[in-house]
Structures are given as structure tokens and as C-alpha cells.
Design an enzyme around this catalytic site. Structure first.
Site, PDB file in Angstrom:
ATOM      1  N   ASN A  35       0.834  -1.204   0.000  1.00  0.00           N
ATOM      2  CA  ASN A  35       0.000   0.000   0.000  1.00  0.00           C
ATOM      3  C   ASN A  35       0.869   1.254   0.000  1.00  0.00           C
ATOM      4  O   ASN A  35       1.981   1.277   0.526  1.00  0.00           O
ATOM      5  CB  ASN A  35      -1.044  -0.012   1.127  1.00  0.00           C
ATOM      6  CG  ASN A  35      -0.490  -0.220   2.510  1.00  0.00           C
ATOM      7  OD1 ASN A  35       0.532  -0.865   2.689  1.00  0.00           O
ATOM      8  ND2 ASN A  35      -1.168   0.323   3.492  1.00  0.00           N
ATOM      9  N   GLU A  69       0.410   5.145   0.650  1.00  0.00           N
ATOM     10  CA  GLU A  69      -0.452   6.222   1.152  1.00  0.00           C
ATOM     11  C   GLU A  69       0.064   7.588   0.740  1.00  0.00           C
ATOM     12  O   GLU A  69       1.189   7.732   0.240  1.00  0.00           O
ATOM     13  CB  GLU A  69      -0.573   6.096   2.674  1.00  0.00           C
ATOM     14  CG  GLU A  69      -1.267   4.792   3.073  1.00  0.00           C
ATOM     15  CD  GLU A  69      -1.537   4.659   4.556  1.00  0.00           C
ATOM     16  OE1 GLU A  69      -1.040   5.482   5.356  1.00  0.00           O
ATOM     17  OE2 GLU A  69      -2.253   3.699   4.921  1.00  0.00           O
ATOM     18  N   CYS A  95      -4.150   1.027  -2.636  1.00  0.00           N
ATOM     19  CA  CYS A  95      -4.059  -0.263  -1.939  1.00  0.00           C
ATOM     20  C   CYS A  95      -2.967  -1.135  -2.567  1.00  0.00           C
ATOM     21  O   CYS A  95      -2.616  -0.974  -3.744  1.00  0.00           O
ATOM     22  CB  CYS A  95      -5.376  -1.006  -2.044  1.00  0.00           C
ATOM     23  SG  CYS A  95      -6.706  -0.301  -1.058  1.00  0.00           S
ATOM     24  N   GLU A 130      -3.132  -4.222  -3.489  1.00  0.00           N
ATOM     25  CA  GLU A 130      -3.611  -5.027  -4.624  1.00  0.00           C
ATOM     26  C   GLU A 130      -3.572  -4.206  -5.908  1.00  0.00           C
ATOM     27  O   GLU A 130      -3.174  -4.688  -6.973  1.00  0.00           O
ATOM     28  CB  GLU A 130      -5.048  -5.506  -4.392  1.00  0.00           C
ATOM     29  CG  GLU A 130      -5.232  -6.389  -3.172  1.00  0.00           C
ATOM     30  CD  GLU A 130      -5.601  -5.592  -1.919  1.00  0.00           C
ATOM     31  OE1 GLU A 130      -5.000  -4.528  -1.679  1.00  0.00           O
ATOM     32  OE2 GLU A 130      -6.485  -6.056  -1.185  1.00  0.00           O
ATOM     33  N   CYS A 150     -10.493  -4.553  -0.770  1.00  0.00           N
ATOM     34  CA  CYS A 150     -11.572  -3.570  -0.595  1.00  0.00           C
ATOM     35  C   CYS A 150     -12.427  -3.523  -1.870  1.00  0.00           C
ATOM     36  O   CYS A 150     -12.072  -4.111  -2.907  1.00  0.00           O
ATOM     37  CB  CYS A 150     -10.983  -2.197  -0.282  1.00  0.00           C
ATOM     38  SG  CYS A 150     -10.334  -1.336  -1.739  1.00  0.00           S
ATOM     39  N   CYS A 163     -10.640  -2.313  -5.041  1.00  0.00           N
ATOM     40  CA  CYS A 163      -9.705  -3.326  -5.562  1.00  0.00           C
ATOM     41  C   CYS A 163     -10.452  -4.478  -6.225  1.00  0.00           C
ATOM     42  O   CYS A 163      -9.981  -5.037  -7.217  1.00  0.00           O
ATOM     43  CB  CYS A 163      -8.818  -3.853  -4.434  1.00  0.00           C
ATOM     44  SG  CYS A 163      -7.586  -2.649  -3.908  1.00  0.00           S
TER      45      CYS A 163
HETATM   46  N1  THU Z   1      -5.515  -1.366   2.179  1.00  0.00           N
HETATM   47  C1  THU Z   1      -4.958  -2.131   1.192  1.00  0.00           C
HETATM   48  O1  THU Z   1      -3.823  -1.900   0.763  1.00  0.00           O
HETATM   49  N2  THU Z   1      -5.698  -3.161   0.697  1.00  0.00           N
HETATM   50  C2  THU Z   1      -6.942  -3.519   1.156  1.00  0.00           C
HETATM   51  O2  THU Z   1      -7.547  -4.433   0.610  1.00  0.00           O
HETATM   52  C3  THU Z   1      -7.521  -2.809   2.294  1.00  0.00           C
HETATM   53  C4  THU Z   1      -6.826  -1.562   2.723  1.00  0.00           C
HETATM   54  C5  THU Z   1      -4.706  -0.255   2.721  1.00  0.00           C
HETATM   55  C6  THU Z   1      -5.208   1.118   2.388  1.00  0.00           C
HETATM   56  C7  THU Z   1      -4.609   1.938   3.506  1.00  0.00           C
HETATM   57  O3  THU Z   1      -3.270   2.284   3.152  1.00  0.00           O
HETATM   58  C8  THU Z   1      -4.537   0.981   4.688  1.00  0.00           C
HETATM   59  O4  THU Z   1      -4.687  -0.327   4.137  1.00  0.00           O
HETATM   60  C9  THU Z   1      -5.617   1.213   5.732  1.00  0.00           C
HETATM   61  O5  THU Z   1      -6.864   1.258   5.139  1.00  0.00           O
END
Ligand code: THU
Length: 150
Positions: free
Chosen positions: A45, A47, A56, A58, A99, A102
Site C-alpha cells: 500500500n 499512502e 491499496c 492489490e 476492498c 480493488c
Molecule cells: N488497504 C490495502 O492496501 N488493501 C486492502 O484491501 C484494504 C486496505 C490499505 C489502504 C490503507 O493504506 C490501509 O490499508 C488502511 O486502510
């Protein structure tokens, strides 16, 4: 066999999560995409100070597979996530499943690849494991096929 493939992908996803850029949530996620030729492409991930721009793991892994010319060759994805330690380690007992956004992006690979994609999710503590099909996580999906794109 399925469980073995899933464990390999989840281990690769855990290694990828070391590079998570998650200074805001402190929640690291790694994803590992298996291509039909056996190659594994990973992502973590990513940010941003403008929180809503965060990507994310994925999505990062899928975009990387695309950038290597392999968006149509994806057969499976492993995902792992948890509280991010300073050393890149992950902690927690909960499974992270992709999520909603994704799932839609995974569906793009499903329809363009012409095959359902296996999704393996493992908890950071190694105690929990689950397998899904992409079509199960996003049933009745809208995708490229609806726009005549193959
Ligand atoms: N996140 C992902 O990378 N993949 C997911 O399927 C769920 C959430 C990340 C987004 C954010 O950087 C952190 O997890 C908290 O939501």
C-alpha cells in the site's frame, strides 16, 4: 495444492509489505500476483498526505503486472495486512480481503484474462487463511466486457 500456492503468495505478499508506505494508518498491506508462467509480481500500500489518494497494495501489484505487459496473465493474488511495525513486520489476527475498489480492479483482470482469479488471504499471525474466487467477492460485476472490450 491450492493451499500451498496460497501460502507461497501470502509469504511473497508479506515480504512486499516491508515496503508499505503507510505513515498515516500504520496499517501495512502486501499483495502478490501470480502470473500464468509462474512469475510473481508484488505491491504494497502506498499512502499519501492527501489521504484519499492512497493506493491499496492489490491495486499497486495489478498496475505493476500491467506495466510489465501481463495484465491478461493473472491467475491468483495473495493478500496480507496488519499493524505495521518499524521493521516492516505485520501484526494482527484478522484477514484482509480486497476492498471494494480493488475488487473492481481485479475484475478488470478477470474479464480481460478470460479466467476467474483465485484470491488467498492470510492473517499476519499466520493463524487464519481463506480462499475466494474473484467472482465470489464481486458477483454480477460490471466490466470491460460490458463495453465491448476484450
Ligand atoms: N488497504 C490495502 O492496501 N488493501 C486492502 O484491501 C484494504 C486496505 C490499505 C489502504 C490503507 O493504506 C490501509 O490499508 C488502511 O486502510
Amino acid at each position: 495444492m491450492r493451499e500451498v500456492a496460497g501460502r507461497v503468495l501470502i509469504d511473497a505478499a508479506r515480504d512486499a509489505a516491508v515496503h508499505a508506505h503507510a505513515p498515516y494508518s500504520h496499517f501495512g498491506v502486501g499483495a502478490a500476483v501470480l502470473l500464468e508462467d509462474g512469475q510473481i509480481v508484488t505491491g504494497a500500500n502506498f499512502e499519501n498526505a492527501s489521504y484519499g489518494l492512497s493506493l491499496c497494495a492489490e491495486t499497486v501489484a495489478l498496475a505493476t503486472a500491467n506495466s510489465q505487459g501481463h495484465f491478461r496473465d493473472i491467475v491468483a493474488i495473495g493478500v496480507i495486512g496488519g499493524k505495521l511495525g518499524k521493521d516492516g513486520s505485520l501484526a494482527g489476527s484478522a484477514l484482509v480481503t480486497p476492498c471494494g475498489r480493488c475488487r473492481q480492479i481485479i475484475n478488470e483482470a478477470v474479464q480481460l484474462g478470460g479466467r476467474d482469479i483465485d484470491i488467498y488471504c492470510g492473517s499476519a499471525d499466520g493463524e487464519d487463511f481463506a480462499h475466494f474466487q474473484a467472482s465470489e467477492l464481486l458477483p454480477h460485476a460490471f466490466g470491460p466486457a460490458d463495453l465491448g472490450i476484450r
